[in-house]
Design a protein around this motif. Structure first.
Motif, PDB file in Angstrom:
ATOM      1  N   ASP A 195      11.933   3.868   2.180  1.00  0.00           N
ATOM      2  CA  ASP A 195      11.735   2.817   1.183  1.00  0.00           C
ATOM      3  C   ASP A 195      11.333   1.501   1.841  1.00  0.00           C
ATOM      4  N   ALA A 198       7.768   1.744   2.886  1.00  0.00           N
ATOM      5  CA  ALA A 198       6.898   1.600   1.711  1.00  0.00           C
ATOM      6  C   ALA A 198       6.850   0.156   1.250  1.00  0.00           C
ATOM      7  N   ARG A 199       8.007  -0.514   1.302  1.00  0.00           N
ATOM      8  CA  ARG A 199       8.037  -1.925   0.902  1.00  0.00           C
ATOM      9  C   ARG A 199       7.182  -2.779   1.835  1.00  0.00           C
ATOM     10  N   ARG A 200       7.318  -2.529   3.136  1.00  0.00           N
ATOM     11  CA  ARG A 200       6.524  -3.291   4.096  1.00  0.00           C
ATOM     12  C   ARG A 200       5.026  -3.019   3.918  1.00  0.00           C
ATOM     13  N   ARG A 202       3.568  -2.126   1.166  1.00  0.00           N
ATOM     14  CA  ARG A 202       3.128  -2.802  -0.059  1.00  0.00           C
ATOM     15  C   ARG A 202       2.922  -4.294   0.182  1.00  0.00           C
ATOM     16  N   LEU A 203       3.883  -4.919   0.892  1.00  0.00           N
ATOM     17  CA  LEU A 203       3.757  -6.347   1.179  1.00  0.00           C
ATOM     18  C   LEU A 203       2.546  -6.632   2.058  1.00  0.00           C
ATOM     19  N   ARG A 205      -0.223  -4.842   2.124  1.00  0.00           N
ATOM     20  CA  ARG A 205      -1.411  -4.729   1.275  1.00  0.00           C
ATOM     21  C   ARG A 205      -1.583  -5.966   0.403  1.00  0.00           C
ATOM     22  N   GLU A 206      -0.465  -6.419  -0.179  1.00  0.00           N
ATOM     23  CA  GLU A 206      -0.539  -7.604  -1.026  1.00  0.00           C
ATOM     24  C   GLU A 206      -0.963  -8.822  -0.223  1.00  0.00           C
TER      25      GLU A 206
END
Length: 388
Positions: A195, A198-200, A202-203, A205-206
């Motif tokens: 998780d 995945a969070r890293r 996502r961040l 990519r953002e």
């Protein structure tokens, strides 16, 4: 002796179990015979027992007895096995079979020995009774207080029992409670790591999207949200500014603030030339260039006869009052030129030359009707400085 249950019990897939009521362990109990000598009564799953019957689907007679001491084995049972049960103290128990449950008044304050006796398993397994016929197989579970001990085969007479005893020998024992706990902890750690990854991702990519499609360096990231906002509109321009030395970046900041004031037609306002000169030499401008409101009031004082503070510049002031400068303002209606000029001057006064340059250019663009043309002009200036 006390009878806990004596009735026909519905079975599915030739299987039933004793487990804490509502525990939902049925699927896991299928492995409870692993590592045992017998395959008819699985007892390796803590706090529960699983049983094999000859009939695949239907109803079979089952009697469950609770004794004070071990009763003698009865001779008319073809298959007899024994195992131990340590109930979960305080939990209500039930005889279950894939969604069906019959409550049992089972004592849970002591370990119990369980003797499972079967008759007619082969006959029932080959076809079962016809409609209206008596069951071909029947079962007896006898329980009495006893310390935990290894399971054993007391008597073996059916081919079905021989098959399931062999299955038990070939099936590895299920994990112990300690092993299950370690596996659960390891799985939870793995899930957290997944998780977090995945969070890293996502961040990242953002952040990459916010910075115009390319991840920023640590130095560029430290320039702050104004640089990120400008990069979201023109990343090549930000990279060009980042390629300048600090003195050149300060020159870009001064140019952008001056150009914004020129577009707003306020270069001749008192104190502005001094503020731009301070910015050019890297000094902090004096008041009123410490905040937007103070600078606005100094550049556009209210008319003496205007009691509500809205003079000739009143319409502009009203427009500015509805504008919020912040990281989420990358795509917006252009600011009033006067507001954009003050924003650019305040941004250019930042002590960090890169932050000042990016912020001032962003402020300049915030008041442009054609933002692309504005940034193209800024890029020409930046590239001209880079060649000096």
């Amino acid at each position: 002796m006390r009878v806990l249950l004596d009735q026909s019990v519905g079975v599915h897939y030739g299987y039933m179990a004793i487990e804490p009521f509502g525990a939902g362990l049925t699927a896991e109990l299928l492995q409870a015979r692993g590592g045992q000598r017998n395959g008819l009564c699985g007892a390796t799953f803590p706090g529960a027992l699983s049983f094999v019957v000859g009939l695949h689907t239907g109803s079979v007679p089952v009697r469950i007895e609770l004794h004070d001491d071990a009763p003698p084995p009865e001779p008319d049972w073809e298959d007899v096995v024994e195992a131990s049960l340590t109930p979960v103290e305080g939990e209500p128990y039930a005889l279950t079979s894939f969604g069906h449950a019959e409550p049992l008044d089972l004592p849970t304050d002591r370990s119990l020995r369980a003797r499972w006796s079967a008759h007619g398993m082969d006959e029932s397994h080959r076809g079962g009774p016809g409609e209206g016929e008596q069951p071909l197989d029947r079962y007896l579970l006898q329980l009495w207080p006893a310390p935990p001990a290894a399971d054993t085969v007391v008597r073996w007479g059916s081919e079905a029992a021989r098959y399931w005893h062999g299955v038990a020998e070939r099936t590895p024992p299920p994990p112990t409670p300690e092993e299950r706990a370690r596996a659960r902890i390891a799985q939870e750690a793995s899930d957290r790591a997944r998780d977090e990854a995945a969070r890293r991702a996502r961040l990242e990519r953002e952040e990459t999207d916010a910075w115009g499609g390319r991840p920023p360096s640590d130095d560029l990231r430290a320039w702050g949200w104004r640089a990120r906002q400008l990069a979201g509109q023109d990343r090549d321009l930000v990279d060009a500014i980042a390629g300048l030395d600090p003195e050149q970046q300060r020159a870009v900041a001064t140019w952008a603030a001056t150009r914004a004031c020129e577009r707003a037609g306020i270069l001749d306002r008192p104190g502005l030339a001094t503020a731009l000169a301070d910015i050019a030499r890297g000094a902090t401008p004096a008041a009123p260039w410490t905040g937007f409101g103070e600078a606005w009031d100094a550049l556009f004082p209210a008319e003496p006869d205007d009691e509500d503070g809205a003079g000739a510049s009143g319409p502009v002031a009203a427009a500015v009052a509805t504008i919020s400068l912040g990281p989420a303002a990358a795509a917006r209606t252009p600011l009033a030129p006067e507001a954009a000029a003050i924003d650019a001057v305040l941004a250019a006064a930042d002590p960090h030359p890169g932050t000042a340059a990016a912020g001032a250019v962003d402020g300049l663009g915030s008041g442009a009707l054609d933002r692309d043309a504005c940034f193209a002009e800024a890029l020409v200036v930046v590239r001209s400085l880079a060649t000096r």
